[in-house]
Design a protein around this motif. Structure first.
Motif, short mmCIF file in Angstrom:
data_model
loop_
_atom_site.label_atom_id
_atom_site.label_comp_id
_atom_site.label_asym_id
_atom_site.label_seq_id
_atom_site.Cartn_x
_atom_site.Cartn_y
_atom_site.Cartn_z
N ALA A 19 -6.10 -7.70 1.34
CA ALA A 19 -5.63 -6.90 0.20
C ALA A 19 -6.05 -5.44 0.34
O ALA A 19 -5.26 -4.53 0.06
N ARG A 20 -7.29 -5.19 0.81
CA ARG A 20 -7.75 -3.80 1.01
C ARG A 20 -6.96 -3.12 2.12
O ARG A 20 -6.56 -1.96 2.00
N VAL A 21 -6.70 -3.84 3.22
CA VAL A 21 -5.95 -3.27 4.34
C VAL A 21 -4.54 -2.92 3.89
O VAL A 21 -4.02 -1.84 4.19
N ILE A 22 -3.90 -3.82 3.16
CA ILE A 22 -2.54 -3.57 2.68
C ILE A 22 -2.51 -2.38 1.74
O ILE A 22 -1.64 -1.51 1.84
N THR A 23 -3.47 -2.30 0.84
CA THR A 23 -3.54 -1.17 -0.10
C THR A 23 -3.72 0.14 0.65
O THR A 23 -3.07 1.14 0.33
N ASP A 24 -4.56 0.15 1.67
CA ASP A 24 -4.79 1.37 2.46
C ASP A 24 -3.58 1.72 3.33
O ASP A 24 -3.31 2.89 3.59
N PHE A 25 -2.88 0.70 3.82
CA PHE A 25 -1.80 0.91 4.77
C PHE A 25 -0.46 1.27 4.11
O PHE A 25 0.37 1.94 4.72
N ASN A 26 -0.23 0.85 2.87
CA ASN A 26 1.07 1.04 2.22
C ASN A 26 1.55 2.50 2.18
O ASN A 26 2.73 2.75 2.45
N PRO A 27 0.70 3.49 1.85
CA PRO A 27 1.20 4.88 1.87
C PRO A 27 1.68 5.31 3.26
O PRO A 27 2.71 5.96 3.40
N LEU A 28 0.95 4.89 4.29
CA LEU A 28 1.33 5.22 5.66
C LEU A 28 2.65 4.53 6.03
O LEU A 28 3.53 5.13 6.65
N LEU A 29 2.80 3.28 5.61
CA LEU A 29 4.02 2.53 5.87
C LEU A 29 5.21 3.23 5.22
O LEU A 29 6.27 3.34 5.83
#
Length: 155
Positions: A19-29
């Motif tokens: 969940a933390r990785v997804i939250t951090d990665f979503n803006p970059l995605l």
């Protein structure tokens, strides 16, 4: 390869870490998706989209029929619930960037030997993608609603 890596990675770490990785990665995605879409759309000839009328209609109808009846037949054959048999095909209708990527590859291959065919393919797929991203997304959402798969707060 990316899907296999993502599935493996997401199954190797805890749900909290994921969940933390997804939250951090979503803006970059989001940024990279915008770049990819702009890159795919930039070379499109928008006059070809307007001239692809009949081909686009045939493509959309045949593609939608194949998705709907293929999903219905497959789910019936495998004994899935009636809601899946009735509504899965609707949820498969939206287009994805994959068709635009393959269109780009096809057009680059056909550009020299058959430029008219390349123009027709490019216009047809681009027009279908535009129409499908407007209409098919609504139909897919309705398919989820009709199947009872949407929580009440999302309806």
């Amino acid at each position: 390869m990316g899907m296999a890596f993502s599935a493996t990675f997401s199954n190797m770490i805890s749900e909290e870490r994921l969940a933390r990785v997804i939250t951090d990665f979503n803006p970059l995605l989001g940024i990279f998706m915008i770049i990819v879409i702009l890159n795919l759309g930039a070379p499109l000839d928008y006059h070809a989209i307007l001239g692809a009328g009949l081909y686009t209609a045939v493509y959309i109808i045949v593609r939608a029929s194949g998705k709907y009846f293929g999903a219905r037949f497959g789910s019936k054959l495998t004994g899935l619930p009636t809601t899946v048999q009735k509504y899965l095909g609707f949820t498969l209708l939206p287009h994805s960037g994959v068709s635009l990527v393959f269109t780009g590859i096809t057009v680059s291959i056909l550009a020299e030997p058959a430029p008219e065919c390349a123009r027709i393919i490019q216009g047809t797929i681009a027009a279908a993608a535009v129409l499908n991203e407007i209409i098919a997304v609504i139909v897919a959402k309705k398919g989820f609603e009709w199947a009872g798969e949407m929580p009440d707060e999302e309806k």
